[in-house]
Write a protein that holds these residues in place. Structure first.
Motif, mmCIF file in Angstrom:
data_model
loop_
_atom_site.group_PDB
_atom_site.id
_atom_site.type_symbol
_atom_site.label_atom_id
_atom_site.label_comp_id
_atom_site.label_asym_id
_atom_site.label_seq_id
_atom_site.Cartn_x
_atom_site.Cartn_y
_atom_site.Cartn_z
ATOM 1 N N LYS A 1 -27.612 -35.065 -17.528
ATOM 2 C CA LYS A 1 -26.618 -35.972 -17.629
ATOM 3 C C LYS A 1 -26.130 -36.372 -16.270
ATOM 4 O O LYS A 1 -26.107 -35.753 -15.208
ATOM 5 N N VAL A 2 -25.522 -37.630 -16.332
ATOM 6 C CA VAL A 2 -25.323 -38.400 -15.012
ATOM 7 C C VAL A 2 -23.618 -38.331 -15.347
ATOM 8 O O VAL A 2 -23.154 -38.801 -16.244
ATOM 9 N N PRO A 3 -22.659 -38.043 -14.113
ATOM 10 C CA PRO A 3 -21.482 -38.079 -14.312
ATOM 11 C C PRO A 3 -20.956 -39.351 -14.607
ATOM 12 O O PRO A 3 -21.700 -40.537 -14.212
ATOM 13 N N PHE A 4 -19.753 -39.567 -15.296
ATOM 14 C CA PHE A 4 -19.158 -40.635 -15.784
ATOM 15 C C PHE A 4 -18.853 -41.500 -14.453
ATOM 16 O O PHE A 4 -18.364 -41.197 -13.568
ATOM 17 N N ARG A 5 -19.317 -42.861 -14.710
ATOM 18 C CA ARG A 5 -18.910 -43.924 -13.456
ATOM 19 C C ARG A 5 -19.457 -43.567 -12.198
ATOM 20 O O ARG A 5 -18.423 -43.818 -11.303
ATOM 21 N N GLN A 6 -20.379 -42.769 -12.017
ATOM 22 C CA GLN A 6 -20.800 -42.377 -10.691
ATOM 23 C C GLN A 6 -21.009 -43.453 -9.887
ATOM 24 O O GLN A 6 -21.863 -44.517 -10.372
ATOM 25 N N ASP A 7 -20.930 -43.699 -8.698
ATOM 26 C CA ASP A 7 -21.126 -44.594 -7.877
ATOM 27 C C ASP A 7 -22.358 -44.616 -7.175
ATOM 28 O O ASP A 7 -22.685 -43.485 -6.705
ATOM 29 N N TYR A 8 -23.199 -45.545 -7.040
ATOM 30 C CA TYR A 8 -24.399 -45.587 -6.309
ATOM 31 C C TYR A 8 -24.603 -46.803 -5.717
ATOM 32 O O TYR A 8 -24.588 -47.951 -6.045
ATOM 33 N N SER A 9 -24.652 -46.819 -4.318
ATOM 34 C CA SER A 9 -24.719 -47.821 -3.578
ATOM 35 C C SER A 9 -23.890 -49.045 -3.731
ATOM 36 O O SER A 9 -24.183 -50.132 -3.890
ATOM 37 N N GLY A 10 -22.451 -48.668 -4.176
ATOM 38 C CA GLY A 10 -21.630 -49.776 -4.281
ATOM 39 C C GLY A 10 -21.689 -50.458 -5.637
ATOM 40 O O GLY A 10 -20.978 -51.277 -6.326
ATOM 41 N N THR A 11 -22.514 -49.536 -6.721
ATOM 42 C CA THR A 11 -22.483 -50.259 -7.965
ATOM 43 C C THR A 11 -21.804 -48.717 -8.888
ATOM 44 O O THR A 11 -22.196 -47.888 -8.636
ATOM 45 N N THR A 12 -21.805 -49.166 -10.224
ATOM 46 C CA THR A 12 -21.339 -47.959 -11.232
ATOM 47 C C THR A 12 -22.526 -47.791 -12.189
ATOM 48 O O THR A 12 -23.182 -48.673 -12.724
#
Length: 393
Positions: A48-59
């Motif tokens: 599972k990926v955490p809710f609204r996790q930030d990656y490189s300035g994107t959601t």
């Protein structure tokens, strides 16, 4: 912000370390071939990926498509954000799993997809035609023959009286470079155009998934739901008929359409007037005439709210219905379908809004793996889940 972002999965309630990606994906003939038949699927594990996790300035989230690239053991993930949060984009990731467990997802890059003129898709609300977004990105596949990305949009149909005019943007299937720049667009049958009248493609009901056939000759996609001319949408107790679409990849033109019988929605919504649907959300080619098809049923307030089933589908004896402007009352032979897996039988705690599916690398026993991913709709009540399976031939 680090360029590479790792997500540990929760398995049986315990956090596990992220492992290196499975090393069975070297680009060899035995690994790049696809299964020609799937008898069953054995569940391996979930990440599972955490809710609204930030990656490189994107959601992160909204993952509506996934595809495996064997030569570098990576995965492409389509994000269905229509530029509401950030520009239309896809991600590259590595997955860590073996035949016993699924231990993590590592995001390695994000790429903005461009319009044919080289600009980004406008943010929803930026102009009158983009209040709800100009596209609805859904499917993604890597084409090894060209080194390009194929991707699809369901189009947009919004007739809200608060708009200055109707939004009727057609679905599309496009080809792009790996940097997101536009290469070409595939032809769209006039019957599938979005109209302000009740004709053609329904809102949010068109090219949801896509797949390239083994050997690379054909591209398959599907109308998620019936076009208006083919009859009513699926509902509780009411099956429906939609179309699988076959393109010649070289000419980028449709060479076949085949009727597919959708199951009825699995349960009545609560209350009965609430939203419900069932449709094709992904296709995965086994040959030039056989596919795996993912059907996803949803009903507001029902328990469970989502039911996802995988069918093996054969087009060989089906009628090419390209010449039929409507399937209601017409004479034709639909594709055959065989249930491979009902996700409800796997023991997964929650089956969410699964929309993407790809074959992955071979497992140590020589069997292929298969990965599914869910679209959380960027909603706190949903989850982004990756599911790994062993393909039993």
């Amino acid at each position: 912000m680090n360029k590479i972002f790792s997500v540990a999965l929760l398995l049986a309630g315990a956090a596990l370390p992220v492992l290196q990606a499975c090393d069975k994906g070297e680009d060899t003939p035995e690994n790049t071939a696809a299964p020609t038949s799937v008898a069953s699927l054995r569940f391996i594990g979930e990440a599972k990926v955490p809710f609204r996790q930030d990656y490189s300035g994107t959601t992160l989230g909204g993952f509506s498509g996934i595809d495996y690239r064997p030569d570098n053991n990576s995965y492409y993930l389509m994000c269905d954000d229509p530029s509401n949060l950030q520009p239309v984009r896809f991600y590259t990731a590595a997955l860590a799993f073996d035949e016993k467990s699924f231990s993590g997802v590592t995001f390695t890059s994000v790429t903005t997809l461009k319009r044919p003129d080289g600009t980004t898709f406008p943010r929803a609300g930026a102009d009158a035609t983009a209040i709800y977004g100009t596209i609805d990105p859904e499917g993604i596949r890597y084409d090894a023959a060209t080194g390009h990305i194929l991707w699809s949009s369901e189009g947009v149909r919004n007739l809200s009286p608060t708009l200055p005019g109707p939004v009727t943007n057609d679905p599309f299937l496009r080809e792009a470079n790996l940097d997101g720049s536009h290469v070409a667009q595939f032809g769209l049958p006039a019957l599938f155009q979005v109209k302000a009248t009740e004709n053609g493609t329904r809102s949010n009901g068109s090219y949801e998934g896509l797949s390239v056939s083994p050997g690379g000759r054909f591209v398959f996609t599907a109308q998620e739901e019936p076009i208006y001319e083919d009859g009513p949408r699926a509902a509780f107790g009411v099956p429906a008929t939609t179309r699988i679409v076959k393109y010649d990849k070289a000419t980028r033109q449709v060479v076949g359409q085949y009727a597919y019988r959708l199951d009825a929605v699995h349960k009545a919504p609560v209350p009965a007037t609430e939203f419900q649907l069932n449709g094709i959300v992904e296709v995965l080619a086994l040959s030039e005439t056989k596919l795996l098809v993912m059907e996803r049923s949803f009903a507001v307030g029902a328990t469970p709210d989502y039911v996802v089933k995988i069918h093996e589908v054969d087009l060989a004896a089906a009628t090419d219905v390209s010449s039929l402007n409507g399937l209601q009352g017409a004479s034709y032979t639909p594709v055959t379908k065989r249930l491979v897996l009902d996700l409800a039988t796997t023991g997964i705690a929650r089956v969410d809004n699964l929309e993407g599916m790809t074959f992955g690398p071979r497992l140590p026993n020589g069997h292929f793996s298969l990965i599914m991913v869910s679209d959380d709709n960027f909603a706190m009540s949903q989850i982004t889940q990756f599911l790994a399976f062993e393909v039993i031939p």
